[in-house]
Write a protein that holds these residues in place. Sequence first.
Motif, short mmCIF file in Angstrom:
data_model
loop_
_atom_site.label_atom_id
_atom_site.label_comp_id
_atom_site.label_asym_id
_atom_site.label_seq_id
_atom_site.Cartn_x
_atom_site.Cartn_y
_atom_site.Cartn_z
N UNK A 94 0.81 -1.22 0.00
CA UNK A 94 0.00 0.00 0.00
C UNK A 94 0.84 1.27 0.00
N UNK A 95 2.15 1.13 0.06
CA UNK A 95 2.97 2.33 0.22
C UNK A 95 2.87 3.28 -0.97
N UNK A 96 2.90 2.75 -2.17
CA UNK A 96 2.94 3.60 -3.36
C UNK A 96 1.70 4.47 -3.50
N UNK A 97 0.61 4.08 -2.89
CA UNK A 97 -0.62 4.86 -3.00
C UNK A 97 -0.83 5.77 -1.79
N UNK A 98 0.20 5.94 -0.98
CA UNK A 98 0.10 6.80 0.20
C UNK A 98 0.11 8.26 -0.21
N UNK A 99 -0.94 9.04 0.11
CA UNK A 99 -0.97 10.44 -0.31
C UNK A 99 -0.07 11.32 0.56
N UNK A 100 0.37 12.42 -0.01
CA UNK A 100 1.10 13.43 0.76
C UNK A 100 0.09 14.41 1.33
N UNK A 101 0.20 14.72 2.60
CA UNK A 101 -0.76 15.59 3.28
C UNK A 101 -0.03 16.62 4.14
#
Length: 389
Positions: free
Chosen positions: A173-180
């Motif tokens: 799931x790491x590659x789909x982690x959004x930047x916030x």
Amino acid sequence: MTKTRAHKRRAKRRAAHSRRRDHGHVDFTTRDRELVIEAMTAEQSGDLEQALGCLERTPHRFGSSWVRQLVELLTLGDRAEEWQWARFAVAAGQRWAGVIGSPLAAKIEREICAAAGVGLAPGPDDHSWRVVAEHTAIARAAADVLLFDELMLELFLVRIAPELDRRGGGGRTWASTPACVYEPGEVAGVELRVRDRGTGERQVVRHLGETVGLPPDALLYGRILRVPGEPGAVFAGPPMAIDEAGARQLERLPDSDPYSLVERCAGIGAALRSGAGYLQAPPDYDEEPAAGVRLLMEQGLDRIGAERFALVQSLVAMYAVDPGSTPAYAFHAADALADSLVEEEVRRRLVGPSYSALWRALAAVSSGLDRERFESLAAAEPVTEQRAR
């Protein structure tokens, strides 16, 4: 006058220390670049000893965060936790992304630089700490976009470094982690509470010094990975400190799919520009050292080691006055103790019953090798000159 063994030992340490340290600018040679690539290839296959061996032959890499990560993982061995491998895998991916010959990577870096108001490369005579820090932040941000927003992290973990993927607990799931954008909250032990500015969601991440040295109005921009353990979340890498204006720039980015890459890079570049005000200058060692530092130098430490040991001494004194700042003290003490000669002096002078409570308190708010080092200091007994002989 005949020198004692202690004097000879200190002189030998000082000579070795001065030989290995050169804080002036060092140009990359062709062989340096080859060794860095060899180190990257070795770490991707999980051969950390080979990676460290290559970096140790490039003197300008001594003491870098890359070296420290390698040393920590090698020292801990099987005791290293999944979150440490996860952070290392992302850092290795950033290094890989920084050298691949991709037109997309070049475009991302160009657009971020343009929005940040920074040239693509420093001038031939410009090696100030600020320029170096800005370009390091830009390179990390560009790699971050490529790895996460363009999903290159998935390629890296599956095709290039599956061993790092496995040791980090699996990066499905790491590659789909959004930047916030996050508002940092209180720190309790090894936990940092943060609030997502966009959704209002509150969560707990492992505290790795992200808030140390930042003013209350600073915000954090980064990605949070889900990892095994407690707390079960950690920033993928050091988050970017930005101000309110930078946060508003990022919040205006299009969130539809597909998004505009140019607009996203422009927002990130603007945020980087806003975060430049939070950059902290490195210590200036050109001025005359303080009397206490000069005394330590006379006793065998070089200038930098003496300054770092003096810092630890001051942290010990401040802890007695303000124990509420323990997380910040632990962060700075760990940075100083990463110098093996400073740690040796601390073990000689700042251990025993009167210091054990301090080291245990620092251990309680620390992780990984730092925690183990503090625990060891808490259990250590003073080493007198007589015993050392």
